[in-house]
Design an enzyme around this catalytic site. Structure first.
Site, short mmCIF file in Angstrom:
data_model
loop_
_atom_site.label_atom_id
_atom_site.label_comp_id
_atom_site.label_asym_id
_atom_site.label_seq_id
_atom_site.Cartn_x
_atom_site.Cartn_y
_atom_site.Cartn_z
CB ALA A 36 -11.44 -44.82 -11.40
CG HIS A 38 -13.81 -38.24 -12.38
ND1 HIS A 38 -13.81 -37.30 -13.38
CD2 HIS A 38 -12.53 -38.67 -12.27
CE1 HIS A 38 -12.59 -37.16 -13.86
NE2 HIS A 38 -11.79 -37.99 -13.21
CG HIS A 41 -13.57 -40.06 -16.82
ND1 HIS A 41 -13.37 -40.29 -15.49
CD2 HIS A 41 -12.35 -40.19 -17.41
CE1 HIS A 41 -12.09 -40.57 -15.27
NE2 HIS A 41 -11.45 -40.49 -16.42
N GLY A 151 -9.29 -34.91 -22.04
CA GLY A 151 -9.46 -33.83 -21.07
C GLY A 151 -8.26 -32.89 -21.01
CG ASP A 154 -4.50 -36.04 -17.72
OD1 ASP A 154 -3.72 -36.11 -16.77
OD2 ASP A 154 -5.64 -36.54 -17.70
CD GLN A 157 -3.29 -38.48 -21.53
OE1 GLN A 157 -2.67 -39.33 -20.93
NE2 GLN A 157 -4.61 -38.32 -21.37
CG LEU A 188 -14.19 -33.61 -10.87
CD1 LEU A 188 -15.46 -34.23 -11.46
CD2 LEU A 188 -14.27 -33.64 -9.35
CB SER A 189 -7.82 -36.47 -10.53
OG SER A 189 -6.89 -37.54 -10.57
NE ARG A 191 -2.36 -41.81 -10.45
CZ ARG A 191 -2.13 -41.90 -11.77
NH1 ARG A 191 -2.50 -40.92 -12.57
NH2 ARG A 191 -1.55 -42.96 -12.28
O1 PAF Z 1 -5.84 -40.10 -19.57
C1 PAF Z 1 -6.01 -41.32 -19.45
O2 PAF Z 1 -6.94 -41.79 -18.78
C2 PAF Z 1 -5.02 -42.27 -20.12
O3 PAF Z 1 -3.73 -41.73 -20.13
C3 PAF Z 1 -5.46 -42.70 -21.54
C4 PAF Z 1 -5.51 -41.52 -22.49
C5 PAF Z 1 -6.81 -43.37 -21.48
C6 PAF Z 1 -4.44 -43.71 -22.10
O4 PAF Z 1 -4.35 -44.85 -21.30
#
Ligand code: PAF
Length: 288
Positions: A36, A38, A41, A151, A154, A157, A188-189, A191
């Site tokens: 998905a 955008h 990415h 990114g 997140d 993460q 941008l997400s 979701r």
């Molecule tokens: O941020 C994401 O899109 C996901 O958490 C990742 C890092 C691809 C792991 O599935």
């Protein structure tokens, strides 16, 4: 399905392509995604391209990071459009493993984490970082990139993955990619696709509230006081609020109630209608 760039799904096929590149002395950049795609990415792909000779992007909607009742089934799957975007961006290879490539019969291993994985997202999604860390460790081991770009959208993460790479002695350099925003500031997400037009209008408040929170801190306000004001603003704007908080930018440890004495990150997770949104931004202590 014919895609506009080379694509593989089996790990053995991936490794065959990577071995040829390495034999030619080429460096490899990597952007893991769940598809998905955008502009956020694509900015990560461009960053990887600026650092490495070849770039691999992966698309895998990782079931291990969704709890029962979350949006795994509804998560947008747009492989052909994603491949078009990756090809246009100059990405060299798409790795789109199937569930059986990532989690074959008999798979039982998962990574558990503490430190930056504790609290914030984990409070609402206790399974999440274990699922992310396990799949990212596998992906980094499969691709063995010189550089992998994640990114800042997140942010928790990103810190979890940095910690993971350090703790597991992975040689890949983990780079942060800046959050890409709509002209009105909404991050941008993938979701965002769930937002109704009315919810989309409300969603923009998230960035406004966080930017204001960061500005208050940078102007010398006490953290506890500024946090209460940001939380009140978020509660007034959204259907529910999981957190609005300022944390140490390096570790995500909680900060004291007084003015900032180190670089911080202000972070929030809220619900707008049925959509859970997260965002964050930097807050630097004033120079004096
Ligand atoms: O941020 C994401 O899109 C996901 O958490 C990742 C890092 C691809 C792991 O599935």
């Amino acid at each position: 399905m014919t895609l506009p760039l080379p694509a593989v799904s089996a790990v053995s096929d991936l490794r065959a392509v990577l071995a040829r590149w390495r034999a030619d002395g080429l460096t490899i950049g990597f952007v893991p995604t769940m598809g998905a795609l955008h502009a956020g990415h694509i900015a990560l792909v461009s960053q990887a391209l600026s650092r490495c000779d070849r770039v691999v992007a992966s698309i895998f909607v990782n079931p291990a990071q969704f709890a029962p009742g979350e949006d795994f089934d509804a998560y947008p799957r747009t492989l052909e459009a994603d491949a078009d975007r990756l090809a246009a961006a100059g990405c060299h290879l798409l790795f789109a493993p199937r569930a059986r490539d990532m989690y074959p019969e008999g798979f039982v291993t998962s990574i558990t984490l503490k430190g930056p994985a504790e609290g914030l997202e984990s409070a609402a999604r206790p399974h999440f970082f274990s699922g992310v860390a396990t799949v990212v460790a596998k992906l980094l081991n499969q691709v063995r990139p010189d550089v992998a770009v994640f990114g800042e959208k997140d942010y928790q993460q990103l810190l979890v993955i940095r910690r993971l790479a350090a703790d597991l002695d992975l040689e890949t350099v983990i780079e942060a990619g800046e959050t890409v925003r709509e002209p009105d500031g909404l991050a941008l997400s993938s979701r965002n696709a769930y937002l109704s037009p009315a919810d989309r209008q409300r969603a923009v408040r998230l960035n406004v509230i966080l930017a204001d929170f960061a500005a208050q801190l940078e102007a010398g306000a006490g953290i506890a006081q500024a946090e209460t004001a940001a939380l009140d603003a978020a509660r007034a704007a959204f259907d529910s609020v999981d957190y609005v908080t300022a944390r140490c930018a390096q570790t995500l440890a909680p900060l004291g109630p007084g003015p900032l004495d180190r670089p911080a990150r202000v972070l929030a997770a809220v619900r707008v209608g049925h959509t859970r949104l997260i965002d964050n931004c930097a807050a630097h202590p004033s120079a004096d």
